[in-house]
Motif scaffolding. Structure first.
Motif, short mmCIF file in Angstrom:
data_model
loop_
_atom_site.label_atom_id
_atom_site.label_comp_id
_atom_site.label_asym_id
_atom_site.label_seq_id
_atom_site.Cartn_x
_atom_site.Cartn_y
_atom_site.Cartn_z
N ALA A 76 34.06 -87.41 28.24
CA ALA A 76 35.57 -87.28 29.34
C ALA A 76 35.28 -88.24 30.04
O ALA A 76 36.10 -89.41 31.23
CB ALA A 76 36.18 -85.50 29.40
N LEU A 79 34.98 -91.59 28.84
CA LEU A 79 36.33 -92.26 29.24
C LEU A 79 37.49 -92.83 30.29
O LEU A 79 37.51 -93.20 30.26
CB LEU A 79 37.19 -91.31 28.00
CG LEU A 79 36.86 -91.09 26.38
CD1 LEU A 79 38.02 -89.69 25.95
CD2 LEU A 79 36.98 -92.19 25.79
N LEU A 80 37.03 -91.83 31.34
CA LEU A 80 37.75 -91.93 32.41
C LEU A 80 37.17 -93.37 33.04
O LEU A 80 37.67 -94.24 33.72
CB LEU A 80 36.98 -90.96 33.47
CG LEU A 80 37.35 -91.08 35.00
CD1 LEU A 80 38.76 -91.18 35.03
CD2 LEU A 80 37.12 -90.27 36.34
N TYR A 117 43.63 -93.72 27.05
CA TYR A 117 42.33 -93.25 26.73
C TYR A 117 42.42 -92.24 28.23
O TYR A 117 41.42 -91.30 27.93
CB TYR A 117 41.65 -94.26 27.32
CG TYR A 117 41.22 -95.51 25.63
CD1 TYR A 117 40.67 -94.24 24.91
CD2 TYR A 117 41.94 -96.74 25.57
CE1 TYR A 117 40.16 -95.43 22.87
CE2 TYR A 117 42.05 -96.99 23.86
CZ TYR A 117 40.63 -96.29 23.31
OH TYR A 117 40.95 -96.99 21.87
N ALA A 121 40.84 -88.72 27.98
CA ALA A 121 39.92 -88.20 29.04
C ALA A 121 40.36 -87.18 28.95
O ALA A 121 39.37 -86.04 29.30
CB ALA A 121 39.43 -89.20 29.95
N TRP A 125 38.40 -83.54 28.45
CA TRP A 125 38.53 -82.55 29.49
C TRP A 125 39.15 -80.71 29.54
O TRP A 125 38.01 -80.28 30.11
CB TRP A 125 38.65 -82.78 31.22
CG TRP A 125 37.93 -82.48 32.53
CD1 TRP A 125 36.43 -82.48 33.20
CD2 TRP A 125 38.67 -81.41 32.66
NE1 TRP A 125 36.57 -81.69 34.49
CE2 TRP A 125 37.89 -80.89 34.36
CE3 TRP A 125 40.04 -80.72 33.09
CZ2 TRP A 125 38.81 -79.91 34.56
CZ3 TRP A 125 40.82 -80.03 33.80
CH2 TRP A 125 39.87 -79.51 34.88
#
Length: 273
Positions: A76, A79-80, A117, A121, A125
């Motif tokens: 997560a 991806l952030l 994305y 993400a 999470w």
């Protein structure tokens, strides 16, 4: 190829912002892990040992694994980082000079990619916190298509989106055919290794194969004003299972994931000139 390739042009990269290159690399690595998971599950499904999954379903498969929730949290965050890198590209386009029609289109693509994305993400999470069931159910495309259809000119917006996805899928296949998949992964005048080039071409081709039908189904959803006609990656892979191509496409998506990891290590992130 060696680590110095990834650092080539680092002085120029610092002229953009010192935090941008590591942010981008973390994002590419996380993206590679996600595609690797999708590809691995598709290969197993193609060998008749399960069902293919899209990105959300592939992440959900980690929930029951030992250390899976920690890995989901790391994915997560990665991806952030990729979302933030896409935002930098969309707003500043630091690696290209000038503004023309092509660059504007690419900035719009970067923004859309960031939204996609960003949603993934958030899913990772939620799964890491036990706030989602992790069964991969639900069609992400169907959700945003339904929202777009509710907007003024929503039908046209969805159809244009579908055409855009198909065009990008065709573009990926063209890049794979030309071998133009390793830009900024070697210093000027040098080339990446044959193995990295092959992995990139195979992976990019597989991604194009998946994107084309996704775009077609999105276009159909807009044309018929039915969000339920939109298909996500998992559904397209399940359709490919009936053709006997699923394992081959899974290998390609795994290759795409590996190529993203190679980008995380070697890609030069620097302004033009």
């Amino acid at each position: 190829m060696n680590q110095s390739i990834g650092n080539a042009g680092s002085d120029a990269a610092h002229e953009v912002a010192a935090w941008v290159p590591p942010l981008a690399r973390l994002g590419y690595a996380a993206k590679g892990v996600v595609y690797g998971l999708v590809g691995g599950i598709a290969i197993r499904a193609g060998l008749a040992s399960g069902d293919a999954e899209g990105a959300s379903g592939a992440l959900g498969s980690l929930t029951d694994a030992q250390g899976g929730r920690l890995m989901l949290l790391l994915i997560a965050l990665g991806l952030l980082a990729h979302v933030l890198w896409r935002a930098v590209q969309a707003l500043l386009d630091p690696e290209h000079a000038g503004v023309d029609g092509k660059r504007i289109a690419m900035r719009l693509f970067y923004a859309l990619s960031g939204l996609v994305y960003g949603s993934l993400a958030y899913t990772a999470w939620q799964l890491s916190q036990g706030q989602a069931n992790g069964n991969g159910s639900g069609n992400g495309q169907e959700v945003w298509v339904a929202r777009l259809l509710e907007q003024p000119l929503g039908t046209w917006l969805v159809m244009i989106g579908g055409v855009g996805v198909m065009a990008y899928g065709a573009h990926q296949l063209f890049k794979a055919w030309r071998g133009d998949v390793n830009r900024r992964m070697a210093p000027p005048g040098q080339e990446v290794s044959r193995g990295v080039r092959l992995v990139g071409r195979v992976g990019t081709a597989a991604r194009g194969v998946v994107l084309l039908p996704i775009g077609w189904f999105v276009f159909g959803a807009g044309r018929h004003y039915r969000a339920s006609e939109a298909a996500d990656t998992g559904e397209v892979l399940q359709m490919l299972d009936a053709t006997g191509l699923l394992a081959a496409v899974g290998i390609g998506l795994l290759a795409y994931g590996l190529h993203q990891v190679a980008k995380a290590i070697y890609r030069r992130i620097a302004p033009p000139g």
